[in-house]
Design a protein around this motif. Structure first.
Motif, PDB file in Angstrom:
ATOM      1  N   GLY A  71      13.099  22.114  15.953  1.00  0.00           N
ATOM      2  CA  GLY A  71      13.081  21.728  14.543  1.00  0.00           C
ATOM      3  C   GLY A  71      12.232  20.509  14.266  1.00  0.00           C
ATOM      4  O   GLY A  71      12.393  19.849  13.250  1.00  0.00           O
ATOM      5  N   GLN A  72      11.274  20.201  15.173  1.00  0.00           N
ATOM      6  CA  GLN A  72      10.559  18.924  15.057  1.00  0.00           C
ATOM      7  C   GLN A  72       9.425  18.910  14.027  1.00  0.00           C
ATOM      8  O   GLN A  72       8.832  17.870  13.770  1.00  0.00           O
ATOM      9  CB  GLN A  72       9.980  18.528  16.421  1.00  0.00           C
ATOM     10  CG  GLN A  72      11.012  18.027  17.431  1.00  0.00           C
ATOM     11  CD  GLN A  72      11.377  16.563  17.233  1.00  0.00           C
ATOM     12  OE1 GLN A  72      11.220  16.006  16.158  1.00  0.00           O
ATOM     13  NE2 GLN A  72      11.897  15.941  18.273  1.00  0.00           N
ATOM     14  N   CYS A  73       9.106  20.043  13.425  1.00  0.00           N
ATOM     15  CA  CYS A  73       7.943  20.078  12.509  1.00  0.00           C
ATOM     16  C   CYS A  73       8.228  19.315  11.224  1.00  0.00           C
ATOM     17  O   CYS A  73       9.304  19.427  10.642  1.00  0.00           O
ATOM     18  CB  CYS A  73       7.581  21.521  12.172  1.00  0.00           C
ATOM     19  SG  CYS A  73       6.217  21.652  10.998  1.00  0.00           S
ATOM     20  N   ILE A  74       7.237  18.550  10.776  1.00  0.00           N
ATOM     21  CA  ILE A  74       7.355  17.831   9.507  1.00  0.00           C
ATOM     22  C   ILE A  74       6.401  18.389   8.459  1.00  0.00           C
ATOM     23  O   ILE A  74       6.095  17.716   7.473  1.00  0.00           O
ATOM     24  CB  ILE A  74       7.090  16.318   9.683  1.00  0.00           C
ATOM     25  CG1 ILE A  74       5.750  16.092  10.389  1.00  0.00           C
ATOM     26  CG2 ILE A  74       8.233  15.652  10.426  1.00  0.00           C
ATOM     27  CD1 ILE A  74       5.220  14.674  10.282  1.00  0.00           C
ATOM     28  N   SER A  75       5.906  19.585   8.669  1.00  0.00           N
ATOM     29  CA  SER A  75       5.058  20.279   7.679  1.00  0.00           C
ATOM     30  C   SER A  75       3.837  19.475   7.251  1.00  0.00           C
ATOM     31  O   SER A  75       3.338  19.656   6.148  1.00  0.00           O
ATOM     32  CB  SER A  75       5.874  20.626   6.425  1.00  0.00           C
ATOM     33  OG  SER A  75       6.948  21.458   6.751  1.00  0.00           O
ATOM     34  N   GLN A 111       7.056  25.292  10.740  1.00  0.00           N
ATOM     35  CA  GLN A 111       8.106  24.684   9.914  1.00  0.00           C
ATOM     36  C   GLN A 111       9.339  25.592   9.820  1.00  0.00           C
ATOM     37  O   GLN A 111      10.399  25.150   9.399  1.00  0.00           O
ATOM     38  CB  GLN A 111       7.567  24.343   8.531  1.00  0.00           C
ATOM     39  CG  GLN A 111       7.192  25.529   7.679  1.00  0.00           C
ATOM     40  CD  GLN A 111       6.423  25.131   6.423  1.00  0.00           C
ATOM     41  OE1 GLN A 111       6.233  23.961   6.156  1.00  0.00           O
ATOM     42  NE2 GLN A 111       6.003  26.116   5.661  1.00  0.00           N
ATOM     43  N   LYS A 112       9.176  26.862  10.216  1.00  0.00           N
ATOM     44  CA  LYS A 112      10.336  27.751  10.265  1.00  0.00           C
ATOM     45  C   LYS A 112      10.917  27.830  11.675  1.00  0.00           C
ATOM     46  O   LYS A 112      11.811  28.623  11.937  1.00  0.00           O
ATOM     47  CB  LYS A 112       9.932  29.158   9.806  1.00  0.00           C
ATOM     48  CG  LYS A 112       9.689  29.246   8.308  1.00  0.00           C
ATOM     49  CD  LYS A 112       9.665  30.683   7.834  1.00  0.00           C
ATOM     50  CE  LYS A 112       8.370  31.379   8.178  1.00  0.00           C
ATOM     51  NZ  LYS A 112       8.290  32.749   7.659  1.00  0.00           N
ATOM     52  N   THR A 158       6.822  26.796  19.247  1.00  0.00           N
ATOM     53  CA  THR A 158       7.185  25.754  18.295  1.00  0.00           C
ATOM     54  C   THR A 158       8.375  24.988  18.856  1.00  0.00           C
ATOM     55  O   THR A 158       9.344  25.586  19.320  1.00  0.00           O
ATOM     56  CB  THR A 158       7.530  26.390  16.937  1.00  0.00           C
ATOM     57  OG1 THR A 158       6.321  26.860  16.338  1.00  0.00           O
ATOM     58  CG2 THR A 158       8.180  25.385  16.010  1.00  0.00           C
ATOM     59  N   LEU A 181      17.205  26.140  11.141  1.00  0.00           N
ATOM     60  CA  LEU A 181      16.550  25.630  12.340  1.00  0.00           C
ATOM     61  C   LEU A 181      17.537  24.956  13.274  1.00  0.00           C
ATOM     62  O   LEU A 181      18.627  24.554  12.859  1.00  0.00           O
ATOM     63  CB  LEU A 181      15.455  24.629  11.951  1.00  0.00           C
ATOM     64  CG  LEU A 181      14.092  25.253  11.683  1.00  0.00           C
ATOM     65  CD1 LEU A 181      14.143  26.134  10.466  1.00  0.00           C
ATOM     66  CD2 LEU A 181      13.048  24.187  11.519  1.00  0.00           C
ATOM     67  N   ARG A 202       1.247  25.964  10.387  1.00  0.00           N
ATOM     68  CA  ARG A 202       2.420  25.271   9.833  1.00  0.00           C
ATOM     69  C   ARG A 202       3.467  26.242   9.286  1.00  0.00           C
ATOM     70  O   ARG A 202       4.665  25.994   9.410  1.00  0.00           O
ATOM     71  CB  ARG A 202       1.969  24.323   8.720  1.00  0.00           C
ATOM     72  CG  ARG A 202       3.109  23.824   7.847  1.00  0.00           C
ATOM     73  CD  ARG A 202       2.642  22.798   6.858  1.00  0.00           C
ATOM     74  NE  ARG A 202       1.588  23.311   5.992  1.00  0.00           N
ATOM     75  CZ  ARG A 202       0.861  22.554   5.187  1.00  0.00           C
ATOM     76  NH1 ARG A 202       1.062  21.252   5.143  1.00  0.00           N
ATOM     77  NH2 ARG A 202      -0.081  23.081   4.431  1.00  0.00           N
TER      78      ARG A 202
END
Lengths: 542, 444
Positions: free
Chosen positions: A465-469, A488-489, A462, A531, A484
Motif C-alpha cells: 500500500g506504499q503508493c502515493i499516486s 495505487q490500487k 507493487t 489495500l 500509477r
C-alpha cells in the motif's frame, strides 16, 4: 565546470554545423571509369541512357543534387524512349524476342522509394576535391570534435548535478525537453535526415565520404548510407549511453542494461555484420529477430544465405530458431525486456539518445486503444507479408490471392520499414517520446507482448500500500503505461507493452515498484479494492 | 436516491467517493475550492522542480468522474446548516445532502510570528501554496525554511533544484526529532549538508522582517541573528483545516471529533483524513493522523459504513515512507525516536552509501516491533506479515532476504547486517535464501 559544459555544447554544435554544411559542398565530375562501373553494376543496357550519360563525363557539378537530377532525368528519358519503342514494336507485330530485348533495356525507377538509390553509386563515385581528399581531417572535425564536445557536455553533469540520485530537475521547464523550440527543431531535423537517408542517399554523399576510411578498415569497401547510419547510431548510443551511466550511477539495473544494449548494438548490429562482409559472407545481425527483421524470409536473403555455405545455412537455421524458440522462451522467463531494453537496436537508441524524451509518451486511455489497434495491425501485416513471400518462394508464383507479392513487400518496406520505424520512430522522439515505434509499430514487440501478457514470469510488483499516486512512474514510462493506475490500487503491473526499462521503479520516491521474475501464481492480483494495511474493513460477500 | 456530499477532493474524500460508487448507486458530489480535479498533494514538489507538470499529478483522466457518476463541484463552502442538511457556498449556491463527509485536509501551522502573513512567506500544502511559492521565489537569493520535518526538507530540495541557497531552521537538536531516532536524523542531516543546505539546529524563528512593501526581506532568529532572504517557508507541521466549522453544532477539538467509525456527533456527518480527530486515539497512535495512507484508509472505511457495511477504522500495522533528497525512507511497525525500557534496538549503517536499517524488538520476548530503512527498499507484504505474526527479531534477520525490494542487480547487504547482529548479540543466525513461497504466503 559550467564553462566546460558550455564549451562542450559549443564544440558539439560547431561539429554538427560543419557536418551539415557538407551537405551543400563538394565537387563532382563523372569519370569514364566511374560511369562504366556504374553501368556494369546496374546492368544497364539502354544505349539511350549510356549515350546521355556519356555527355556527363568531365562536366563539373558543385552539388550532388544537380548531378543526381541529371542522371535521373536521363534514366527517365530512356525509360520513356524504350516504353514508346515497345509500344511501337508491339503495334508493328514484330517478333517477341525483339520486344523482350527492348524490355531488358527499360530502367525501372520506383518513384517513391528507390530513385535516390539508382543514382547514388554514380554520384558517390564522382566526387573529387577537398572533401574527398580530406576525409580523415573532416572526420575528426565533425565526429571527433562532436564526440569530444558531447562528452564534455554529459560528463560535467557528474559534478554539476550533485550527489547520485534521480535528477529530473527542470525537464518540464526546458525548451529541449518540454516540446519547446529546441525540441521542435530537433524534430524537424531528424525527420529531414531520415527522409534523406531512406529516399535520397544521393544527397548525402559528402557526409558518407568522411566515414569511408572506417568502412574500408571494417568491411574492405567504401561506405554506403547504411554504413554512415550504423556508425552514427553507435556514436550516439555510446555518448548518450555514457550520459546514462552518469545519470543512473546509483542504479545498477540501469548500468547493466545500458552496457548490454551498447554491447549488442556495437558488436552484433555493427561490427560483426561489417566484418562478415569483409570475409565475403552475408551481412547478418545475429540478434535481429523476425518479424522486426522483416526481410529475413525474402527470397534474396534466403538465396544469399543458402549460397553462403555452412555459415549461411547456420544463419538461416539460427534466424528461424531465434524467432520461434529463443524469443518466446526468453520472454517467458524474463519478460520481453530481455529483447526490448537489453538487446534491441531500436530499443538501444530509444534508451540512450531517446532518454531525455521518455516523458512525452501519451498516457491516455485513447492512446492505449490506438496502440492496440496499430501494433497488432502491423503484426498481422508482417505475418501476411511474410506468408505471401514464402508462398511465392516455394510455389514460384508471383501472386498471393491475386496481389503481387512484390507489391505487398514493397508497401510493407516503405510504410512500416522506412516511414514508421525510421522517420516516425526516431524523428518523433522530441515530441511524442522515444518509443513511438516500439509502442505503436514493432511487430516483434507485439508478438513478445502477447507472450508476456499471458505466459510469463515477469511482472512489476507493487509494494503493498506504499503508493502515493504522485505520478512519476506514469510520467516517465516511455511506453505510455499508466503505471500509477495499477500501483495505487496495489496491483502488479502485467502489461504486454512493458519493455522493462526499469525507470518507473527508479523514479518512484517511495520504493513502490520492482521489476522481477517469479512464479506465475499470484502474478496478476485480483482487484481487491482494500489495500494492505487497512485491517478493519471486511468486504461483504456479495 | 441518497445524496452523499464530500467536502474536499484529496485522497481521503476521493477514496471515499470511489468506494461508495463501488458499493452503491448513491448520488455523489465532491466539492473543492482548491482545484477542478483530484491531484496527488505529495507530488506538488515535483511540479516546482520540473519533474512533472501539474496535470501529471492527477491520477484520473477527466472522463473518469463522469463515467463513475461522481459530480465535481468547484466552490467554497462557507457554512453548513446541519439541521436542514444544506451546504451554503460563498457565491450563494446551496447544496442539499443526505450524508456529509468532511475531508477538508490541513493548513500549514502558523504560530503568531510577526510578519507571518507577508508576501514571500508560505507553507506547502495546497495548489495555491505552490502557486505562491512559484510567484515569490523567482530570482531570489536565498530561502529560509522554518520547521524541521518532511515538508521542510521537501521545500529545501525544491528551492535548491532552482539554485536557490537554503537556510533551514530546526528548533530541536536534530532533524525531525519527534519521529526519527538520532542515528537516522544524523544520516539525513549529513546528506542535507552534502546538498549544501545551511542547517541551523536549536534555532527558532523570532520574526519575519517586512521590506516596507509588505514583502519579507529577512528573518530574525531568537538568537538575534538576521538572515536576508526572499522566501520564508513555514513548514512547522500542519493542523486541521476546519475554521469554518468552529462554533457550530459540530464538536471539534483540534480537528473534527470522531468515533472509531468516523462518525461525528451529528448523525449522517462523518470526518476523515487530516481533519479528523479521534476522541479516543487508537493504541499507540496519534489522535490526528496526517498521512496519505491513513487518509486513504479512512476513505475506504467510511465508504463501507455509509453503504451499509458498518466498519470501524482499524488500521493494521503502521507503515510510512518518504524521500529526503536522494535517500528513500520506509518504516514498518513502530520505531520510536527514543527507546523505552522494554525495547531493544539494532542499528546497521553504511555511511558511505547513505544506507541504514534500524530494528526495534522487545527486550524480553525478542518480538520484532518495527524497522526504519534508509536507502534499501523493503517488501510491504512481508513486513506486514511478520508484524501480524509477531515473529522474533531472529526470525526477521534469518529471512531478511525475503523482504528485500531493491531493484535487480543492486548489491545486497543482508549478510553484512546479520553478521553485525551476531557479533553484537552473540547469536549465530544463519541467513536463508530468498523464498518466493514464503513471500507469496503473505500476498492475497
Amino acid at each position: 565546470m559550467k564553462s566546460i559544459k558550455i564549451l562542450g555544447l559549443i564544440l558539439l554544435l560547431g561539429a554538427f554545423g560543419l557536418f551539415n554544411v557538407l551537405f551543400f559542398l563538394g565537387e563532382f565530375k563523372v569519370s569514364d571509369k566511374g560511369l562504366s562501373q556504374f553501368i556494369e553494376s546496374k546492368r544497364i543496357k539502354s544505349e539511350v541512357f549510356i549515350k546521355d550519360a556519356q555527355t556527363l563525363i568531365n562536366q563539373s557539378f558543385d552539388s550532388p543534387k544537380d548531378l543526381s537530377a541529371k542522371i535521373l532525368s536521363f534514366a527517365e528519358r530512356s525509360h520513356q524512349y524504350h516504353r514508346a519503342k515497345i509500344n511501337d514494336l508491339e503495334a508493328k507485330g514484330v517478333d517477341q524476342s525483339i520486344i523482350n530485348t527492348e524490355w531488358g533495356k527499360v530502367i525501372w525507377l520506383k518513384a517513391i522509394k528507390k530513385h535516390g538509390d539508382f543514382s547514388y553509386p554514380l554520384v558517390k563515385a564522382s566526387g573529387y576535391g577537398f572533401i574527398v581528399d580530406h576525409k580523415v581531417l573532416l572526420f575528426f572535425l565533425t565526429f571527433g570534435i562532436g564526440i569530444i564536445g558531447g562528452l564534455m557536455f554529459v560528463l560535467t553533469s557528474f559534478a554539476l548535478d550533485g550527489p547520485a540520485g534521480i535528477k529530473n530537475n527542470g525537464i518540464f521547464q526546458n525548451q529541449a525537453t518540454n516540446k519547446g523550440w529546441i525540441a521542435w527543431s530537433v524534430f524537424g531535423y531528424l525527420i529531414w535526415f531520415y527522409l534523406l537517408l531512406y529516399f535520397f542517399p544521393d544527397y548525402l554523399v559528402n557526409m558518407i565520404y568522411i566515414v569511408d576510411p572506417i568502412s574500408e578498415i571494417l568491411n574492405g569497401g567504401s561506405a554506403s548510407q547504411w554504413f554512415l547510419y550504423g556508425f552514427m547510431y553507435c556514436v550516439f548510443m555510446i555518448v548518450m549511453g555514457i550520459r546514462m551511466f552518469i545519470k543512473y550511477r546509483h542504479n545498477k539495473y540501469q548500468i547493466v542494461r545500458t552496457i548490454s544494449v551498447l554491447f549488442f548494438q556495437i558488436g552484433f548490429a555493427f561490427l560483426i555484420p561489417e566484418l562478415l562482409v569483409k570475409f565475403n559472407l552475408p551481412w547478418y545481425d545475429f540478434k535481429n529477430s523476425w518479424p522486426l527483421n522483416y526481410t529475413f524470409f525474402f527470397d534474396w536473403n534466403i538465396n544469399q544465405l543458402l549460397n553462403s555455405g555452412n555459415i549461411g545455412l547456420f544463419m538461416l537455421v539460427w534466424g528461424v530458431f531465434l524467432a520461434a524458440v529463443i524469443v518466446p522462451v526468453m520472454v517467458y522467463f524474463y519478460g520481453k525486456r530481455w529483447y526490448c531494453s537489453w538487446v534491441c537496436g531500436c530499443g538501444g537508441l530509444a534508451e540512450t539518445l531517446g532518454d531525455p524524451y521518455r516523458q512525452h509518451s501519451d498516457k491516455s486511455m485513447k492512446a492505449w486503444k490506438l496502440e492496440r489497434y496499430l501494433i497488432h495491425g502491423v503484426l498481422v501485416f508482417a505475418v501476411l507479408m511474410t506468408g505471401a513471400t514464402l508462398y511465392s518462394y516455394f510455389s514460384e508464383s508471383k501472386e498471393f490471392f491475386g496481389i503481387e507479392t512484390e507489391n505487398i513487400r514493397f508497401w510493407y518496406g516503405f510504410a512500416i520499414g522506412s516511414i514508421f520505424s525510421g522517420v516516425i520512430g526516431t524523428g518523433f522522439y522530441p515530441i511524442f517520446g522515444n518509443r513511438v515505434w516500439c509502442r505503436f509499430g514493432c511487430p516483434l514487440a507485439a508478438y513478445m507482448g502477447i507472450v508476456q501478457r499471458f505466459k510469463s514470469r515477469f511482472r512489476i510488483t507493487t509494494n503493498g500500500g506504499q503508493c502515493i499516486s504522485c505520478g512519476n512512474c506514469s510520467t516517465y514510462c516511455e511506453q505510455g503505461i499508466d503505471v500509477r493506475a495499477y500501483a495505487q490500487k496495489g496491483q502488479n503491473i502485467v502489461r504486454s507493452s512493458c519493455v522493462g526499462c526499469g525507470i518507473c521503479a527508479a523514479v518512484c520516491p517511495r520504493g513502490v515498484l520492482k521489476l522481477e521474475n517469479g512464479p506465475e501464481e499470484k502474478r496478476i492480483l485480483e482487484d481487491n479494492p482494500i489495500l494492505i494495511g487497512n485491517d478493519g474493513v471486511k468486504l461483504r460477500e456479495d | 436516491m441518497t445524496h452523499v456530499a464530500i467536502i474536499g477532493n484529496g485522497i481521503s474524500g476521493v477514496t471515499a467517493a470511489r468506494h461508495i460508487r463501488k458499493n452503491s448507486d448513491f448520488d455523489i458530489t465532491i466539492i473543492s475550492a482548491e482545484t477542478d480535479y483530484f491531484f496527488s498533494r505529495t507530488a506538488l514538489m515535483y511540479v516546482y522542480m520540473g519533474h512533472m507538470k501539474f496535470e501529471h499529478t492527477q491520477p484520473y483522466e477527466p472522463w473518469f468522474w463522469k463515467k463513475n457518476r461522481i459530480d465535481l463541484k468547484k466552490g467554497y463552502v462557507h457554512s453548513i446548516d446541519f439541521d436542514e442538511k444544506k451546504l451554503n457556498f460563498k457565491n450563494g449556491d446551496i447544496l442539499r445532502y443526505d450524508v456529509l463527509i468532511l475531508a477538508t485536509g490541513s493548513k500549514p501551522n502558523k504560530f503568531g510570528w510577526k510578519g507571518e502573513n507577508l508576501d514571500g512567506v508560505g507553507g506547502l500544502f495546497s495548489k495555491q501554496d505552490l502557486d505562491r511559492m512559484e510567484q515569490f521565489t523567482k530570482g531570489i537569493h536565498r530561502g529560509v525554511i522554518v520547521g524541521g520535518g518532511l515538508i521542510g526538507v521537501e521545500m529545501a530540495e525544491m528551492l535548491l533544484s532552482r539554485g536557490i541557497p537554503v537556510t533551514f531552521l530546526v528548533r530541536e537538536d536534530r532533524f525531525w526529532g519527534n519521529v526519527l531516532p538520532k542515528q537516522e536524523a544524523n544520516l539525513i542531516m549529513r546528506h542535507m549538508k552534502e546538498h549544501h543546505v545551511d542547517l541551523r539546529l536549536n534555532t527558532e524563528l523570532a520574526e519575519i522582517i517586512d521590506d516596507g512593501n509588505g514583502r519579507a526581506k529577512a528573518i530574525k532568529t531568537m538568537g538575534g541573528e538576521e538572515i536576508s532572504c526572499g522566501w520564508v517557508g513555514l513548514t512547522a507541521g500542519v493542523s486541521p483545516n476546519i475554521s469554518f466549522l468552529k462554533n457550530t453544532k459540530l464538536e471539534t477539538g483540534k480537528g473534527v471529533l470522531v468515533e472509531r467509525n468516523l462518525r461525528t456527533n451529528i448523525p449522517d456527518v462523518y470526518a476523515i483524513g487530516d481533519c479528523a480527530e479521534f476522541r479516543v486515539p487508537l493504541k499507540g497512535r496519534r489522535s490526528i493522523e496526517q498521512v496519505w495512507y491513513t487518509g486513504r484508509m479512512m476513505g475506504e472505511t467510511v465508504a463501507q459504513t455509509i453503504t451499509g457495511n458498518k466498519c470501524d477504522y482499524t488500521p493494521g500495522h503502521w507503515f510510512n515512507s518518504a524521500k529526503f533528497f536522494d535517500i528513500e525512507y520506509q518504516t514498518y511497525g513502530l520505531v520510536p525516536p527514543n527507546l523505552s525500557s522494554t525495547e531493544c534496538e539494532f542499528y546497521w549503517e553504511r555511511a558511505k552509501d547513505n544506507l541504514c536499517m534500524h530494528f526495534i524488538y522487545d527486550r524480553s520476548t525478542r518480538t520484532f516491533l518495527g524497522v526504519n530503512t534508509f536507502g534499501i527498499r523493503l517488501r510491504h507484504h512481508v513486513l506486514d506479515g511478520w508484524l501480524k505474526e509477531s515473529v522474533s527479531i531472529d526470525f526477521v534477520l534469518e529471512h531478511l532476504k525475503d523482504a528485500n525490494f531493491d531493484p535487480e542487480f543492486y548489491r545486497q547487504y543482508e549478510e553484512e547486517i546479520v553478521e553485525k547482529f551476531n557479533n553484537e548479540n552473540g547469536t549465530s543466525i544463519q541467513i536463508r535464501k530468498k523464498s518466493w513461497k514464503r513471500i507469496l504466503k503473505f500476498v492475497n
